[in-house]
Design a protein around this motif. Structure first.
Motif, mmCIF file in Angstrom:
data_model
loop_
_atom_site.group_PDB
_atom_site.id
_atom_site.type_symbol
_atom_site.label_atom_id
_atom_site.label_comp_id
_atom_site.label_asym_id
_atom_site.label_seq_id
_atom_site.Cartn_x
_atom_site.Cartn_y
_atom_site.Cartn_z
ATOM 1 N N PRO A 332 45.269 -86.569 20.116
ATOM 2 C CA PRO A 332 46.368 -86.560 19.131
ATOM 3 C C PRO A 332 47.371 -87.679 19.355
ATOM 4 O O PRO A 332 47.872 -88.283 18.399
ATOM 5 C CB PRO A 332 47.006 -85.179 19.344
ATOM 6 N N VAL A 333 47.700 -87.959 20.610
ATOM 7 C CA VAL A 333 48.632 -89.041 20.909
ATOM 8 C C VAL A 333 48.057 -90.372 20.447
ATOM 9 O O VAL A 333 48.761 -91.208 19.857
ATOM 10 C CB VAL A 333 48.958 -89.071 22.421
ATOM 11 N N ALA A 334 46.757 -90.569 20.713
ATOM 12 C CA ALA A 334 46.124 -91.823 20.301
ATOM 13 C C ALA A 334 46.103 -91.960 18.782
ATOM 14 O O ALA A 334 46.389 -93.047 18.234
ATOM 15 C CB ALA A 334 44.706 -91.889 20.874
ATOM 16 N N ARG A 335 45.820 -90.886 18.072
ATOM 17 C CA ARG A 335 45.757 -90.956 16.602
ATOM 18 C C ARG A 335 47.135 -91.242 16.008
ATOM 19 O O ARG A 335 47.260 -91.949 15.003
ATOM 20 C CB ARG A 335 45.210 -89.640 16.041
ATOM 21 N N SER A 336 48.174 -90.704 16.661
ATOM 22 C CA SER A 336 49.520 -90.943 16.127
ATOM 23 C C SER A 336 49.909 -92.409 16.186
ATOM 24 O O SER A 336 50.800 -92.839 15.460
ATOM 25 C CB SER A 336 50.538 -90.102 16.914
ATOM 26 N N ARG A 337 49.224 -93.171 17.044
ATOM 27 C CA ARG A 337 49.521 -94.601 17.168
ATOM 28 C C ARG A 337 48.389 -95.465 16.609
ATOM 29 O O ARG A 337 48.352 -96.670 16.835
ATOM 30 C CB ARG A 337 49.759 -94.955 18.629
ATOM 31 N N GLY A 338 47.474 -94.830 15.900
ATOM 32 C CA GLY A 338 46.394 -95.577 15.280
ATOM 33 C C GLY A 338 45.409 -96.152 16.284
ATOM 34 O O GLY A 338 44.763 -97.179 16.006
ATOM 35 N N ILE A 339 45.266 -95.511 17.416
ATOM 36 C CA ILE A 339 44.371 -95.993 18.471
ATOM 37 C C ILE A 339 43.043 -95.258 18.389
ATOM 38 O O ILE A 339 43.002 -94.025 18.232
ATOM 39 C CB ILE A 339 45.014 -95.782 19.861
ATOM 40 N N ASP A 340 41.964 -96.019 18.479
ATOM 41 C CA ASP A 340 40.612 -95.453 18.479
ATOM 42 C C ASP A 340 40.248 -95.094 19.923
ATOM 43 O O ASP A 340 39.895 -95.955 20.728
ATOM 44 C CB ASP A 340 39.625 -96.463 17.906
ATOM 45 N N LEU A 341 40.377 -93.804 20.267
ATOM 46 C CA LEU A 341 40.094 -93.321 21.625
ATOM 47 C C LEU A 341 38.729 -92.655 21.632
ATOM 48 O O LEU A 341 38.512 -91.647 20.929
ATOM 49 C CB LEU A 341 41.171 -92.336 22.086
ATOM 50 N N GLY A 342 37.794 -93.223 22.385
ATOM 51 C CA GLY A 342 36.442 -92.690 22.425
ATOM 52 C C GLY A 342 35.992 -92.335 23.838
ATOM 53 O O GLY A 342 36.640 -92.696 24.826
ATOM 54 N N PHE A 343 34.864 -91.621 23.895
ATOM 55 C CA PHE A 343 34.322 -91.194 25.182
ATOM 56 C C PHE A 343 32.829 -91.489 25.225
ATOM 57 O O PHE A 343 32.108 -91.186 24.270
ATOM 58 C CB PHE A 343 34.564 -89.697 25.397
ATOM 59 N N GLU A 344 32.376 -92.091 26.337
ATOM 60 C CA GLU A 344 30.950 -92.388 26.532
ATOM 61 C C GLU A 344 30.475 -91.724 27.821
ATOM 62 O O GLU A 344 31.101 -91.877 28.869
ATOM 63 C CB GLU A 344 30.718 -93.897 26.640
ATOM 64 N N GLU A 345 29.369 -91.014 27.687
ATOM 65 C CA GLU A 345 28.770 -90.341 28.853
ATOM 66 C C GLU A 345 27.355 -90.882 29.043
ATOM 67 O O GLU A 345 26.439 -90.525 28.311
ATOM 68 C CB GLU A 345 28.746 -88.825 28.628
ATOM 69 N N GLU A 346 27.196 -91.765 30.008
ATOM 70 C CA GLU A 346 25.871 -92.326 30.265
ATOM 71 C C GLU A 346 24.987 -91.372 31.050
ATOM 72 O O GLU A 346 23.766 -91.447 30.982
ATOM 73 C CB GLU A 346 26.010 -93.644 31.023
ATOM 74 N N ALA A 347 25.596 -90.513 31.843
ATOM 75 C CA ALA A 347 24.819 -89.570 32.642
ATOM 76 C C ALA A 347 25.747 -88.463 33.117
ATOM 77 O O ALA A 347 26.972 -88.600 33.120
ATOM 78 C CB ALA A 347 24.184 -90.269 33.846
ATOM 79 N N ARG A 348 25.156 -87.366 33.480
ATOM 80 C CA ARG A 348 25.935 -86.296 34.090
ATOM 81 C C ARG A 348 26.228 -86.668 35.542
ATOM 82 O O ARG A 348 25.320 -87.029 36.290
ATOM 83 C CB ARG A 348 25.170 -84.978 34.024
ATOM 84 N N VAL A 349 27.493 -86.548 35.894
ATOM 85 C CA VAL A 349 27.938 -87.026 37.201
ATOM 86 C C VAL A 349 28.658 -85.892 37.920
ATOM 87 O O VAL A 349 29.593 -85.301 37.373
ATOM 88 C CB VAL A 349 28.888 -88.236 37.053
ATOM 89 N N HIS A 350 28.225 -85.613 39.138
ATOM 90 C CA HIS A 350 28.876 -84.602 39.966
ATOM 91 C C HIS A 350 29.550 -85.275 41.155
ATOM 92 O O HIS A 350 28.949 -86.129 41.802
ATOM 93 C CB HIS A 350 27.871 -83.556 40.460
ATOM 94 N N VAL A 351 30.774 -84.889 41.380
ATOM 95 C CA VAL A 351 31.535 -85.429 42.506
ATOM 96 C C VAL A 351 32.158 -84.274 43.281
ATOM 97 O O VAL A 351 32.297 -83.158 42.763
ATOM 98 C CB VAL A 351 32.631 -86.412 42.040
ATOM 99 N N ARG A 352 32.546 -84.583 44.519
ATOM 100 C CA ARG A 352 33.292 -83.635 45.335
ATOM 101 C C ARG A 352 34.776 -83.937 45.156
ATOM 102 O O ARG A 352 35.236 -85.030 45.496
ATOM 103 C CB ARG A 352 32.904 -83.781 46.795
ATOM 104 N N GLY A 353 35.525 -82.997 44.589
ATOM 105 C CA GLY A 353 36.926 -83.278 44.345
ATOM 106 C C GLY A 353 37.692 -82.033 43.956
ATOM 107 O O GLY A 353 37.184 -80.905 44.010
ATOM 108 N N GLN A 354 38.957 -82.252 43.582
ATOM 109 C CA GLN A 354 39.838 -81.183 43.105
ATOM 110 C C GLN A 354 40.084 -81.393 41.621
ATOM 111 O O GLN A 354 40.514 -82.464 41.197
ATOM 112 C CB GLN A 354 41.150 -81.192 43.888
ATOM 113 N N ARG A 355 39.818 -80.366 40.829
ATOM 114 C CA ARG A 355 39.821 -80.501 39.367
ATOM 115 C C ARG A 355 41.171 -80.997 38.844
ATOM 116 O O ARG A 355 41.229 -81.912 38.017
ATOM 117 C CB ARG A 355 39.477 -79.153 38.740
ATOM 118 N N GLU A 356 42.269 -80.424 39.305
ATOM 119 C CA GLU A 356 43.582 -80.787 38.782
ATOM 120 C C GLU A 356 43.903 -82.251 39.073
ATOM 121 O O GLU A 356 44.457 -82.967 38.220
ATOM 122 C CB GLU A 356 44.656 -79.881 39.385
ATOM 123 N N LEU A 357 43.575 -82.713 40.278
ATOM 124 C CA LEU A 357 43.881 -84.096 40.632
ATOM 125 C C LEU A 357 43.017 -85.074 39.843
ATOM 126 O O LEU A 357 43.493 -86.130 39.401
ATOM 127 C CB LEU A 357 43.691 -84.313 42.132
#
Length: 465
Positions: A332-357
């Protein structure tokens, strides 16, 4: 559960190898003792062969043996091991003795007049055999026959001698092991005295004493421990300084927004026209919002600081799901400024981490891209799996960052020369680097093809699981 004792542990670490060495030495000692016993007892067999040789003659084409009294007495004696003998012709005909006494292996048949010793089994008993191959001549008839003189003895006396030697050796070596452990016990106790003194010195220090420990007079092996303690003290001091710096930074960052709030509030009260009042209130809202964001970022930095003691609880997470969710939140923030915000997923990726961070890291990258790429730009959030690990990228076609500034932009409150007129605090990339550090990841900045900036966060193989 009893506490581990250094003396006891060192003694056990030494005792187990010493017992192993003792077992190996016992085996070697027993074989050496058996070899020595063979040498000693083989002389007795050689004497018997010599005695029989002197009583062997050839008459009328027949080998005759006149066993000497000493040899007969030895054969008939029950003292020690049992003695077996055989005199036979080379063609196999037994002259006297035990006809089934085993001959030597084919490769062990001695040359004439040569004595050969070998091991054999006879009637279920292990024997040590001695053999003499003797040409016997009859001078009047000019005839010659070859006689095999074989004498065997059971090996019990040899084994008894070897066991006696082994027992004496074990007693001696066992005593040496006990003495060695006693010396080690005393030596470890004496070597621990510097540690005891160091422990007393640390216990006597005041709680607020920041001075490093003195390493003078300590053994070289203890110096790394003291150095580690001094480093820990330095980290505590650095953490305290970090806390003080945080409050200073927070006060500095909040000063301007609060001043704007105060000024705009005064103007809003003075104005009577609704449009102008609305304008000032709008500015007031923006200032308050910026102040709130700055406070949140400062708190994040204080929590993520290397000296804060913050421990990240790692779990296996799907990086592409986190990145997609954060991208949708910022749409929504991107659309309010006319920005084309996209997402590309080349592969499923698993990492060891903390979700919130990880979500905060991704959100800061998208926020920076929206702020600095400008209205009408294109931003792509990309997740991939290169051979080095797991990769999260945020790509924009904005003005980018000059190469000479790409290291400085990770410093707190640093603003790129090309973004001085853009609203922001200069804390976003500093937060990104701290979160990446906690996840053993590396952040890098590169030029995007056709212009713009690529911010890459590469998680190492150990983290990408």
């Amino acid at each position: 559960m009893p506490k581990p004792n250094l003396r006891r542990q060192v003694s056990l670490w030494l005792l187990l190898p010493l017992v192993g060495l003792l077992a190996l030495d016992s085996w070697l000692t027993y074989h050496r003792a058996m070899s020595a016993a063979h040498v000693a007892f083989d002389r007795s067999l050689a004497f018997s062969l010599k005695s029989i040789r002197e009583g062997t003659s050839l008459h009328n084409g027949q080998i005759e043996v006149d066993l000497p009294y000493l040899a007969l007495e030895m054969f008939e004696s029950d003292v020690g091991g049992r003695i077996y003998y055989l005199i036979r012709e080379e063609n196999g005909r037994a002259v006297t003795g035990y006809a089934d006494l085993p001959p030597p292996p084919g490769h062990a048949v001695p040359a004439p007049y040569e004595t050969r010793f070998y091991d054999a089994t006879f009637r279920g008993q292990e024997l040590r055999m001695g053999m003499l191959r003797l040409p016997v001549h009859d001078v009047p008839s000019a005839q010659t026959r070859v006689a095999w003189i074989m004498v065997g003895e059971t090996i019990e006396p040899r084994q008894a001698l070897a066991r006696e030697i082994l027992t004496g050796s074990l007693l001696q070596e066992g005593l040496l092991i006990v003495l060695a452990l006693a010396i080690v016990w005393l030596g470890v106790g004496r070597g621990l005295r510097p540690l005891n003194r160091l422990s007393a010195k640390v216990a006597a220090r005041a709680d607020d004493d920041p001075a490093p420990l003195d390493k003078a007079g300590l053994p070289s092996e203890v110096e790394p421990l003291v150095e580690s303690i001094n480093q820990y003290i330095a980290r505590l001091r650095s953490m305290q300084e970090s806390r003080r710096r945080f409050f200073t930074d927070a006060a500095h960052q909040l000063k301007t927004p609060l001043a704007v709030i105060q000024a705009e509030s005064e103007l809003a009260l003075r104005e009577t026209r609704d449009e102008r009042a609305s304008l000032h209130l709008k500015r007031l809202h923006g200032a308050v919002r910026q102040a709130g964001k700055s406070v949140q970022q400062l708190l994040s930095l204080a929590r993520l600081d290397a000296d804060s003691g913050h421990v990240v609880k790692l779990e296996t997470l799907a990086l592409e799901k986190i990145a997609r969710s954060v991208t949708l939140d910022w749409s929504p923030v991107a659309r309010s400024r006319g920005i084309d915000l996209g997402f590309e997923e080349e592969a499923r990726v698993h990492v060891r981490g903390q979700r919130e961070l990880l979500a905060e890291l991704c959100g800061n990258l998208i926020d920076n891209a929206i702020r600095y790429a400008g209205d009408g730009s294109m931003i792509t959030v990309r997740v991939a799996t290169p051979p080095e690990g797991a990769l999260l990228q945020v790509i924009d076609n904005g003005p980018g960052i000059a190469p000479q500034e790409r290291e400085a932009v990770f410093e707190r409150f640093y603003r790129s020369s090309a973004t001085q007129n853009v609203e922001g605090s200069g804390l976003g990339l500093a937060i990104v680097r701290e979160i990446a550090r906690l996840h053993h990841a590396r952040v890098s900045l590169d030029d995007a093809p056709g212009g713009g900036l690529i911010v890459s966060v590469l998680f190492a193989q150990s983290a990408a699981q």
